[in-house]
Design an enzyme around this catalytic site. Structure first.
Site, PDB file in Angstrom:
ATOM      1  N   GLU A 216      -0.814   4.104  -3.623  1.00 19.16           N
ATOM      2  CA  GLU A 216      -0.114   3.259  -4.591  1.00 19.16           C
ATOM      3  C   GLU A 216      -0.270   1.831  -4.104  1.00 19.16           C
ATOM      4  O   GLU A 216       0.372   1.428  -3.130  1.00 19.16           O
ATOM      5  CB  GLU A 216       1.383   3.642  -4.658  1.00 19.16           C
ATOM      6  CG  GLU A 216       1.641   5.076  -5.093  1.00 19.16           C
ATOM      7  CD  GLU A 216       1.268   5.347  -6.541  1.00 19.16           C
ATOM      8  OE1 GLU A 216       1.030   4.387  -7.292  1.00 19.16           O
ATOM      9  OE2 GLU A 216       1.200   6.523  -6.923  1.00 19.16           O
TER      10      GLU A 216
ATOM     11  N   CYS B 166       5.230  -4.475  -7.147  1.00 21.29           N
ATOM     12  CA  CYS B 166       3.826  -4.227  -7.465  1.00 21.29           C
ATOM     13  C   CYS B 166       3.601  -4.336  -8.964  1.00 21.29           C
ATOM     14  O   CYS B 166       2.497  -4.600  -9.407  1.00 21.29           O
ATOM     15  CB  CYS B 166       3.404  -2.869  -6.949  1.00 21.29           C
ATOM     16  SG  CYS B 166       4.618  -1.625  -7.338  1.00 21.29           S
TER      17      CYS B 166
HETATM   18  P1  NAD Z   1       0.922  -3.234   3.836  1.00 19.37           P
HETATM   19  O1  NAD Z   1      -0.341  -2.579   3.380  1.00 19.37           O
HETATM   20  O2  NAD Z   1       0.817  -4.410   4.709  1.00 19.37           O
HETATM   21  O3  NAD Z   1       1.842  -2.184   4.623  1.00 19.37           O
HETATM   22  C1  NAD Z   1       2.285  -0.977   4.024  1.00 19.37           C
HETATM   23  C2  NAD Z   1       2.565   0.033   5.118  1.00 19.37           C
HETATM   24  O4  NAD Z   1       1.343   0.398   5.763  1.00 19.37           O
HETATM   25  C3  NAD Z   1       3.494  -0.476   6.222  1.00 19.37           C
HETATM   26  O5  NAD Z   1       4.371   0.556   6.587  1.00 19.37           O
HETATM   27  C4  NAD Z   1       2.532  -0.804   7.344  1.00 19.37           C
HETATM   28  O6  NAD Z   1       3.090  -0.755   8.626  1.00 19.37           O
HETATM   29  C5  NAD Z   1       1.510   0.301   7.185  1.00 19.37           C
HETATM   30  N1  NAD Z   1       0.193   0.030   7.776  1.00 19.37           N
HETATM   31  C6  NAD Z   1      -0.393  -1.165   8.048  1.00 19.37           C
HETATM   32  N2  NAD Z   1      -1.623  -0.979   8.579  1.00 19.37           N
HETATM   33  C7  NAD Z   1      -1.823   0.356   8.635  1.00 19.37           C
HETATM   34  C8  NAD Z   1      -2.916   1.178   9.055  1.00 19.37           C
HETATM   35  N3  NAD Z   1      -4.057   0.655   9.516  1.00 19.37           N
HETATM   36  N4  NAD Z   1      -2.780   2.505   8.956  1.00 19.37           N
HETATM   37  C9  NAD Z   1      -1.653   3.065   8.456  1.00 19.37           C
HETATM   38  N5  NAD Z   1      -0.586   2.353   8.046  1.00 19.37           N
HETATM   39  C10 NAD Z   1      -0.673   1.003   8.118  1.00 19.37           C
HETATM   40  O7  NAD Z   1       1.729  -3.549   2.509  1.00 19.37           O
HETATM   41  P2  NAD Z   1       3.116  -4.323   2.391  1.00 19.37           P
HETATM   42  O8  NAD Z   1       2.864  -5.776   2.636  1.00 19.37           O
HETATM   43  O9  NAD Z   1       4.155  -3.622   3.188  1.00 19.37           O
HETATM   44  O10 NAD Z   1       3.452  -4.086   0.852  1.00 19.37           O
HETATM   45  C11 NAD Z   1       3.051  -4.957  -0.165  1.00 19.37           C
HETATM   46  C12 NAD Z   1       1.958  -4.316  -0.990  1.00 19.37           C
HETATM   47  O11 NAD Z   1       2.382  -3.053  -1.469  1.00 19.37           O
HETATM   48  C13 NAD Z   1       1.609  -5.110  -2.226  1.00 19.37           C
HETATM   49  O12 NAD Z   1       0.214  -5.175  -2.371  1.00 19.37           O
HETATM   50  C14 NAD Z   1       2.214  -4.304  -3.349  1.00 19.37           C
HETATM   51  O13 NAD Z   1       1.593  -4.469  -4.596  1.00 19.37           O
HETATM   52  C15 NAD Z   1       2.068  -2.923  -2.833  1.00 19.37           C
HETATM   53  N6  NAD Z   1       3.011  -2.019  -3.480  1.00 19.37           N
HETATM   54  C16 NAD Z   1       2.533  -1.108  -4.362  1.00 19.37           C
HETATM   55  C17 NAD Z   1       3.409  -0.246  -5.022  1.00 19.37           C
HETATM   56  C18 NAD Z   1       2.899   0.757  -6.008  1.00 19.37           C
HETATM   57  O14 NAD Z   1       3.654   1.652  -6.358  1.00 19.37           O
HETATM   58  N7  NAD Z   1       1.662   0.677  -6.468  1.00 19.37           N
HETATM   59  C19 NAD Z   1       4.769  -0.324  -4.765  1.00 19.37           C
HETATM   60  C20 NAD Z   1       5.225  -1.260  -3.855  1.00 19.37           C
HETATM   61  C21 NAD Z   1       4.332  -2.100  -3.206  1.00 19.37           C
END
Ligand code: NAD
Length: 522
Positions: free
Chosen positions: A244, A278
């Site tokens: 997502e 998002c």
């Molecule tokens: P992010 O990708 O920076 O982090 C998300 C999660 O992934 C965190 O828990 C982080 O610690 C973890 N993570 C980071 N690197 C990783 C790796 N290499 N392997 C595994 N896990 C890892 O995202 P964010 O800044 O926390 O969230 C914002 C983003 O999320 C925006 O792009 C937003 O659009 C998206 N989002 C999407 C939805 C949806 O339903 N489509 C909902 C909410 C947020």
């Protein structure tokens, strides 16, 4: 007990801070790869028993967890506000209320939604065969979640995974680890058996360790960049993944829409959660003839918004989550002005607060109309025709949600069907993640797979096909050995049986019976 408390090798600590004040809220361990692996192993062990539980037992746990949340609602709303920066009002309306609804829905309906299903196998059933699908749990579901909806996203996925008979290891965002731990505590208080729900705190490396462990499925919500890395790593172990990801969601407004209502929707859709949804409205396309009036209404409403500490009841727009996020918003606003768009209100920041910002004169040639901003900005562009509106909305690498606004519902539906997005609303905006009954997910770079709805529940089970032959007394016509006669029979299969018509298939019967009897004699 919580996995975060079962630590052997934490490498360091994460300090959780209130983005509105900088105040330290607590410290959590950053779990090592070894600790995460151990948590997944414990989860797999717990799964052996949890998979055998009845739907009634699972329902009891999820409904008890709801009771815990209701009893601690004020405290939880405050924690969400303090750790994420969002107003308490939004913690309640956009996280707690929707996830409580999702929990009761899947707790009550899970059994019915996952009921074994008989499949119509057409003419094969006349040969005494039957097919049934039984939905079995997958095992350990690894949930990796973001900070913007730190309670409702992982909790909703956890409740669904549990109802399907899985166990859960959840890695919350490093910006909101206390809310993640709160989810673990809620299930503990609700009486979850040991290790059925575990929380592993840490940053990206801890998330990567969870992918590496590996669980039996990964539910990831976050950025496109991280989603790509996870998909790459998961592919090495063939671990299935739901992604997502981000969005750049368009709002299309036709001149015949109720512009007063549209203005309110646009302001909420673009600025709630400080634009960090998002499915935030990130591009508004208005029919040229209505642009001036709609823009004026939007500016008027935006100027009334109060920016401040989310824990103050009168706050409309809270702090942004992080410096990194704030920098992206500043860059996009600067990029809009450099490209010739005009800031009508807002545009300034103080500490982690960014004013809600309305930008006129935007168009799709501008960089900031394509990259995800994830902040309180509302760029407005215009269109002349229905076709142009569709083209502009679809001119994006993303496809999460979109909205179309018009009093002409036939036009609304017609346009909605042409928009490339997982969800398209007509005269509604942003909130359908809150309808747990409907599937959530995107097209293009917005993701793969679905959460929520029956489609999301299906991501958490494996369909187990049970095929039975009640008349297992004769050999099948397609068995060995072959020969000229077999080839003629198989041509008959292709021509008659595969037509799906009983009448056509009857033409094959003499040859088919002969072949079966011949096989029996051999
Ligand atoms: P992010 O990708 O920076 O982090 C998300 C999660 O992934 C965190 O828990 C982080 O610690 C973890 N993570 C980071 N690197 C990783 C790796 N290499 N392997 C595994 N896990 C890892 O995202 P964010 O800044 O926390 O969230 C914002 C983003 O999320 C925006 O792009 C937003 O659009 C998206 N989002 C999407 C939805 C949806 O339903 N489509 C909902 C909410 C947020």
């Amino acid at each position: 007990m919580n996995a975060a408390l079962k630590i052997k090798n934490e490498t360091s600590e994460i300090i959780s801070r209130n983005p509105a004040t900088g105040e330290e809220l607590g410290r959590v361990p950053e779990l090592s790869a070894e600790d995460v692996k151990a948590a997944v192993e414990r989860s797999r062990e717990a799964f052996r028993k949890w998979r055998e539980t009845s739907f009634a037992e699972r329902r009891k746990l999820v409904m008890r967890a709801r009771e815990v949340i209701l009893a601690e609602m004020d405290e939880i709303a405050l924690l969400i506000s303090r750790e994420s920066g969002k107003p308490v009002a939004e913690a309640l309306s956009m996280e707690i209320a929707p996830v409580l609804d999702l929990m009761q829905y899947f707790a009550r309906k899970g059994e019915k939604l996952l009921k074994p299903r008989r499949v119509d196998i057409g003419l094969y059933s006349l040969l005494g065969r039957s097919s049934k699908i039984v939905y079995r749990p997958l095992g350990v579901v690894g949930i990796i979640s973001p900070w913007n909806y730190p309670f409702s996203i992982p909790l909703g996925e956890t409740a669904m995974a549990l109802m399907a008979g899985n166990t859960v290891v959840l890695k919350p965002s490093e910006l909101t680890p206390l809310i993640g731990l709160k989810i673990g505590e809620i299930f503990e208080k609700a009486g979850a058996p040991e290790d059925v729900v575990q929380i592993v705190t840490g940053a990206g490396a801890t998330g990567a360790a969870l992918v590496e462990a590996p669980p039996d499925k990964i539910m990831f919500t976050g950025s496109v960049g991280t989603g790509r890395k996870i998909a790459d790593e998961a592919a090495k172990k063939m671990t299935p993944v739901v992604l997502e990801l981000g969005g750049k969601d368009p709002m299309i407004v036709f001149a015949d829409a109720n512009l007063e209502l549209v203005a309110g929707a646009a302001v909420w859709g673009a600025f709630c959660n400080a634009g960090q949804s998002c499915s935030s409205v990130e591009r508004l396309y208005v029919e040229e003839t209505a642009a001036e009036r709609l823009t004026a209404l939007i500016v008027e409403k935006t100027k009334q918004l109060r920016v401040g500490d989310g824990t103050e009841p009168a706050t409309d727009i809270g702090a942004m989550s992080s410096e990194r996020q704030l920098e992206i918003v500043k860059d996009h606003v600067a990029s809009f002005t450099k490209d010739g768009a005009r800031i009508l209100t807002g545009g300034k920041s103080k500490d982690l607060f960014f004013e809600p910002t309305v930008i006129a004169g935007a168009n799709n040639s501008m960089r900031a109309m394509h990259e995800e901003t994830f902040g309180p900005t509302l760029p407005i562009a215009t269109f002349k025709t229905e076709d142009e509106a569709v083209r502009l909305a679809n001119d994006s690498e993303f496809g999460l949600t979109a909205s179309v606004w018009t009093r002409d519902l036939a036009k609304g539906k017609r346009v909605a069907e042409r928009i490339e997005a997982g969800t398209v609303c007509v005269n509604e905006v942003l909130y359908t993640h809150g309808i747990g009954q409907t599937p959530w997910g995107g097209l293009k770079n917005s993701g793969r797979g679905r959460t929520h709805g029956i489609e999301g529940l299906m991501e958490l089970v494996q369909p187990h096909h049970l095929h039975i032959n009640r008349f297992a007394i004769l050999p099948n016509a397609w068995w060995l050995p072959y020969g000229a006669d077999a080839i003629e029979t198989f041509k008959g299969f292709a021509r008659y049986f595969a037509s799906g018509s009983l009448f056509q298939t009857s033409k094959l019967m003499p040859r088919l019976l002969k072949r079966i009897l011949d096989l029996r004699r051999k």
